[in-house]
Design a protein around this motif. Structure first.
Motif, short mmCIF file in Angstrom:
data_model
loop_
_atom_site.label_atom_id
_atom_site.label_comp_id
_atom_site.label_asym_id
_atom_site.label_seq_id
_atom_site.Cartn_x
_atom_site.Cartn_y
_atom_site.Cartn_z
N LYS A 42 66.48 44.05 88.76
CA LYS A 42 65.39 45.04 88.84
C LYS A 42 65.52 46.13 87.78
O LYS A 42 64.55 46.85 87.51
CB LYS A 42 65.38 45.67 90.24
N PHE A 56 60.06 41.89 87.33
CA PHE A 56 60.92 41.66 88.49
C PHE A 56 60.22 40.98 89.66
O PHE A 56 60.70 40.00 90.22
CB PHE A 56 61.52 43.00 88.95
N HIS A 57 59.06 41.48 90.04
CA HIS A 57 58.38 40.93 91.21
C HIS A 57 57.90 39.50 90.96
O HIS A 57 57.90 38.67 91.87
CB HIS A 57 57.22 41.84 91.63
N ASP A 72 61.91 44.53 97.34
CA ASP A 72 62.25 45.95 97.19
C ASP A 72 63.05 46.46 98.39
O ASP A 72 64.00 47.24 98.23
CB ASP A 72 60.98 46.78 97.04
#
Length: 215
Positions: A42, A56-57, A72
């Motif tokens: 992240k 990242f996602h 998260d």
């Protein structure tokens, strides 16, 4: 014959339960390690360097079928608790406790994660977290948000522990367990800005302490 059959059934059920518990604990340890790896990914530029231009996602969705919120929350959880605490409490309860800590006005994250009795808001009710169900903690968080509003944000005071320091504590805990110290946990605590964190070993018996500190 009936008694023998009942005993065989009981023995088989207990063995199956023990296997299930161990598998569940192993799965939780794996989830914790996943969270630590995701915490590294992240960081700015890390996901892109790993080949995921959308960040990242997108990496979490593609590689692990994890929605952004779930990823998260996992990263947040492993940044706040040790592997031992994560395995003991389980991810749903850890997240519920962290949600409550973020919702309350007081700087009480440590007390909440230790499951002490906390005051939900000034002049408001207290909640004994160790005795409360996870559902009760979630409901208490809703009450706090309704009382204080959704915009309450607490920022950490001073420095916080780093990912490297938390990783070092987890690795040291594993090494202690390999040496027979099953109850030992290495904890890391942030100190004042500019100073290194403090590492503490909790759960050592006197005999284990003497064995580890022999020259």
């Amino acid at each position: 014959m009936v008694a023998m059959a009942k005993k065989r059934l009981t023995d088989a059920a207990r063995k199956a339960l023990a296997r299930a518990r161990e598998a569940h604990a192993e799965a939780l340890r794996g989830t914790y390690e996943l969270g630590q790896a995701l915490a590294l990914l992240k960081a700015p530029g890390m996901s892109e360097a790993a080949g995921f231009a959308d960040g990242f996602h997108a990496l979490c969705e593609s590689e692990f079928e994890m929605r952004s919120q779930a990823a998260d929350r996992l990263v947040r959880a492993v940044s706040q608790v040790s592997e031992a605490q994560f395995t003991k409490l389980k991810v749903h309860r850890v997240n519920a406790l962290l949600d409550l800590a973020m919702a309350t006005e007081a700087d009480d994250t440590e007390a909440v994660l230790a499951q002490r009795t906390v005051t939900l808001w000034a002049g408001g009710p207290k909640l004994a977290l160790a005795k409360a169900t996870t559902e009760a903690i979630i409901e208490a968080t809703k009450q706090v948000r309704a009382q204080l509003g959704p915009t309450t944000v607490k920022r950490p005071k001073g420095r916080t522990t780093t990912t490297a320091e938390r990783t070092a504590a987890t690795a040291a805990t594993k090494r202690l367990r390999q040496r027979g110290c099953e109850a030992a946990v290495v904890k890391v605590f942030a100190t004042k800005p500019g100073a290194p964190s403090r590492f503490v070993i909790d759960g050592l018996s006197q005999e284990q302490l003497e064995t580890l500190t022999k020259r």
